[in-house]
Design a protein around this motif. Sequence first.
Motif, PDB file in Angstrom:
ATOM      1  N   GLN A   7      10.175  -3.677  -7.922  1.00  0.00           N
ATOM      2  CA  GLN A   7       9.843  -3.021  -6.562  1.00  0.00           C
ATOM      3  C   GLN A   7       9.872  -1.374  -6.941  1.00  0.00           C
ATOM      4  O   GLN A   7       8.933  -0.541  -6.648  1.00  0.00           O
ATOM      5  N   ILE A   8      10.793  -0.961  -7.547  1.00  0.00           N
ATOM      6  CA  ILE A   8      10.903   0.269  -8.114  1.00  0.00           C
ATOM      7  C   ILE A   8       9.829   0.787  -9.055  1.00  0.00           C
ATOM      8  O   ILE A   8       9.396   1.837  -9.013  1.00  0.00           O
ATOM      9  N   ILE A   9       9.579   0.064  -9.847  1.00  0.00           N
ATOM     10  CA  ILE A   9       8.311   0.133 -11.098  1.00  0.00           C
ATOM     11  C   ILE A   9       7.122   0.442 -10.160  1.00  0.00           C
ATOM     12  O   ILE A   9       6.521   1.335 -10.437  1.00  0.00           O
ATOM     13  N   LEU A  10       6.788  -0.547  -9.265  1.00  0.00           N
ATOM     14  CA  LEU A  10       5.747  -0.408  -8.568  1.00  0.00           C
ATOM     15  C   LEU A  10       5.690   0.621  -7.828  1.00  0.00           C
ATOM     16  O   LEU A  10       4.543   1.251  -7.514  1.00  0.00           O
ATOM     17  N   GLU A  11       6.495   1.155  -6.936  1.00  0.00           N
ATOM     18  CA  GLU A  11       6.669   2.205  -6.117  1.00  0.00           C
ATOM     19  C   GLU A  11       6.186   3.417  -7.061  1.00  0.00           C
ATOM     20  O   GLU A  11       5.864   4.324  -6.343  1.00  0.00           O
ATOM     21  N   ASN A  12       6.475   3.302  -8.405  1.00  0.00           N
ATOM     22  CA  ASN A  12       6.373   4.462  -9.217  1.00  0.00           C
ATOM     23  C   ASN A  12       5.036   4.413 -10.241  1.00  0.00           C
ATOM     24  O   ASN A  12       5.154   5.455 -11.108  1.00  0.00           O
ATOM     25  N   CYS A  13       4.300   3.467 -10.027  1.00  0.00           N
ATOM     26  CA  CYS A  13       3.499   3.212 -10.890  1.00  0.00           C
ATOM     27  C   CYS A  13       2.030   3.804 -10.457  1.00  0.00           C
ATOM     28  O   CYS A  13       1.656   3.747  -9.201  1.00  0.00           O
ATOM     29  N   HIS A  14       1.373   4.395 -11.413  1.00  0.00           N
ATOM     30  CA  HIS A  14       0.046   4.916 -11.353  1.00  0.00           C
ATOM     31  C   HIS A  14      -0.988   4.087 -11.178  1.00  0.00           C
ATOM     32  O   HIS A  14      -2.365   4.404 -10.640  1.00  0.00           O
ATOM     33  N   ASN A  15      -0.963   2.950 -12.007  1.00  0.00           N
ATOM     34  CA  ASN A  15      -2.115   2.061 -12.222  1.00  0.00           C
ATOM     35  C   ASN A  15      -1.537   0.501 -11.821  1.00  0.00           C
ATOM     36  O   ASN A  15      -1.453  -0.314 -12.597  1.00  0.00           O
ATOM     37  N   LYS A  16      -1.479   0.455 -10.403  1.00  0.00           N
ATOM     38  CA  LYS A  16      -1.099  -0.849  -9.905  1.00  0.00           C
ATOM     39  C   LYS A  16      -2.196  -2.080 -10.156  1.00  0.00           C
ATOM     40  O   LYS A  16      -1.766  -2.990 -10.170  1.00  0.00           O
ATOM     41  N   SER A  17      -3.170  -1.490 -10.682  1.00  0.00           N
ATOM     42  CA  SER A  17      -4.461  -2.490 -10.701  1.00  0.00           C
ATOM     43  C   SER A  17      -4.383  -3.296 -11.986  1.00  0.00           C
ATOM     44  O   SER A  17      -4.620  -4.207 -12.295  1.00  0.00           O
ATOM     45  N   SER A  18      -3.339  -2.833 -12.802  1.00  0.00           N
ATOM     46  CA  SER A  18      -3.046  -3.690 -14.303  1.00  0.00           C
ATOM     47  C   SER A  18      -2.126  -4.705 -14.024  1.00  0.00           C
ATOM     48  O   SER A  18      -1.950  -5.397 -14.884  1.00  0.00           O
ATOM     49  N   PHE A  19      -1.513  -4.539 -12.897  1.00  0.00           N
ATOM     50  CA  PHE A  19      -0.428  -5.716 -12.840  1.00  0.00           C
ATOM     51  C   PHE A  19      -0.944  -7.089 -12.736  1.00  0.00           C
ATOM     52  O   PHE A  19      -1.873  -7.397 -12.096  1.00  0.00           O
ATOM     53  N   ASP A  20      -0.304  -7.838 -13.312  1.00  0.00           N
ATOM     54  CA  ASP A  20      -0.900  -9.471 -13.447  1.00  0.00           C
ATOM     55  C   ASP A  20       0.241 -10.403 -13.419  1.00  0.00           C
ATOM     56  O   ASP A  20       0.441 -11.537 -14.254  1.00  0.00           O
ATOM     57  N   GLY A  21       0.880 -10.328 -12.209  1.00  0.00           N
ATOM     58  CA  GLY A  21       1.836 -11.196 -11.982  1.00  0.00           C
ATOM     59  C   GLY A  21       1.878 -12.031 -10.646  1.00  0.00           C
ATOM     60  O   GLY A  21       2.913 -12.359 -10.188  1.00  0.00           O
ATOM     61  N   LEU A  22       0.835 -11.954 -10.065  1.00  0.00           N
ATOM     62  CA  LEU A  22       0.860 -12.581  -8.618  1.00  0.00           C
ATOM     63  C   LEU A  22       0.980 -13.987  -8.678  1.00  0.00           C
ATOM     64  O   LEU A  22       1.218 -14.607  -7.828  1.00  0.00           O
TER      65      LEU A  22
END
Length: 68
Positions: A19-34
């Motif tokens: 959650q902390i990482i995602l709150e500070n991430c500029h490129n959330k579209s690269s997240f691949d853990g759904l």
Amino acid sequence: EDDTPFPKQAVLQILRVMQIILENCHNKSSFDGLEHFKLLLASTDPEVLIATLETLSALVKIYPSKMH
């Protein structure tokens, strides 16, 4: 199906860090853990469910200061 206990505390800590990482991430579209979230959303433990939802919320939330 096995007798290994669910590592609840470890999962909660991982979700908090994510959650902390995602709150500070500029490129959330690269997240691949759904696919992992789907499994956690099936949990009957309210703490795990809430932490999962909070982490997903951080994934989809757009912070005005991060917009370009």
